[in-house]
Design an enzyme around this catalytic site. Structure first.
Site: not given
Ligand code: NAP
Length: 281
Positions: A67, A88, A131-133, A154, A223, A244
């Protein structure tokens, strides 16, 4: 016109996007195909993007881990996507590639489809994750007139970076994961955007929801599984749930509109997607 659409990312062999977009093509009576273009991290990314450029693709989605990596290969980037620092959706108009990010708008559309009346200006929202989302959702919530959005994560520096996206009308405080559980009773909506609770760790929840406000909305963007541990806890506390998989559908709808200028009907896709995801559980 025959639309050539697709998805880049890794791993994406089990992506639901081909199913969603092929349904959209059918629902809008358009001819086209949506294909998986998996790029292994060991492959030369520039070379693969060059091959896509040479093809007759009209547009494609971009998922993890590309991304951010796709951005230098674009000719233009939409202001939203630039602020998100992540793309995206790519649209190819006469060889000019423009990058967009539909995650935030997809989230807000899914929220509005589930809850027909929301008092955006008065609602206190808690965003869990940075994070990104979360970034896309935070920005889209502001554009949708939400005025009070707190963040917990976190890593607090990431939450601060997201807060920097806000304008002066919006009120945002940042809390640690340790201190937030005691404050949950003040929020009308709690949005879980971290990857905690995702398969295969579906028994985990980022926080406990024992102290939420009566009648509040509990939302999880994960989801897989369909009903996360976070949502199960919300249900136990009598919350209104937001799932989700609906964000997945609406972010795809927004991408499809960018490629085709058509607004695909969802019809029974929500129910069918639930069946598909349950089949996986
Ligand atoms: P990302 O950028 O990698 O961000 C991950 C997030 O999770 C950060 O806030 C991270 O905290 C936290 N995290 C990860 N491991 C952790 C742990 N062990 N303890 C505490 N916090 C933790 O990922 P993203 O792209 O935002 O996606 C996040 C989730 O959303 C994924 O499950 C993805 O599948 C889902 N998603 C769903 C959709 C949809 O259409 N429904 C769209 C996009 C994403 P830190 O900042 O501290 O690392």
């Amino acid at each position: 016109m025959h639309y050539q659409l697709g998805l880049i990312g890794y791993p994406i062999q089990h992506s639901l996007s081909p199913w969603i977009h092929e349904r959209f093509l059918t629902n809008t009576n358009l001819s086209g195909a949506y294909r998986i273009m998996e790029i292994h991290p060991h492959e030369d990314f520039s070379e693969q993007v060059k091959r896509i450029r040479q093809s007759k693709i009209n547009g494609f989605n971009v998922t993890v881990p590309y991304k951010q990596k796709i951005i230098p290969y674009l000719d233009q980037i939409d202001e939203n996507a630039r602020l998100m620092g992540a793309v995206n959706t790519v649209v190819n108009k006469n060889g000019v590639w423009t990058g967009y990010n539909t995650d935030g708008i997809g989230y807000v559309r899914s929220l509005r489809s589930r809850f027909s009346s929301l008092n955006e200006k008065a609602m206190k929202v808690l965003l869990i994750g940075a994070g990104g989302a979360a970034r896309g959702i935070y920005y889209a919530l502001i554009q949708a007139d939400f005025l009070h959005i707190d963040i917990t994560n976190r890593t607090l520096t990431s939450a601060k970076e997201i807060k920097a996206l806000k304008d002066s009308n919006v009120y945002t405080s940042i809390f640690s994961l340790d201190e937030i559980e005691e404050r949950l009773h003040i929020y009308d909506m709690i949005i879980q955007t971290t990857s905690i609770g995702m398969k295969p760790n579906e028994n985990q929840s980022i926080i406990h929801l024992d102290h939420i406000k009566k009648g509040s909305i509990v939302s999880d963007i994960i989801y897989q599984p369909l009903q996360t541990e976070f949502l199960k806890q919300g249900e136990k506390m009598g919350a209104k749930l937001h799932y989700g998989h609906t964000m997945l559908l609406y972010q795809a709808q927004a991408a499809f509109e960018l490629w085709t200028n058509m607004n695909p009907a969802m019809e029974d896709m929500d129910k069918e997607l639930i069946k598909k995801l349950r089949g996986d559980e």
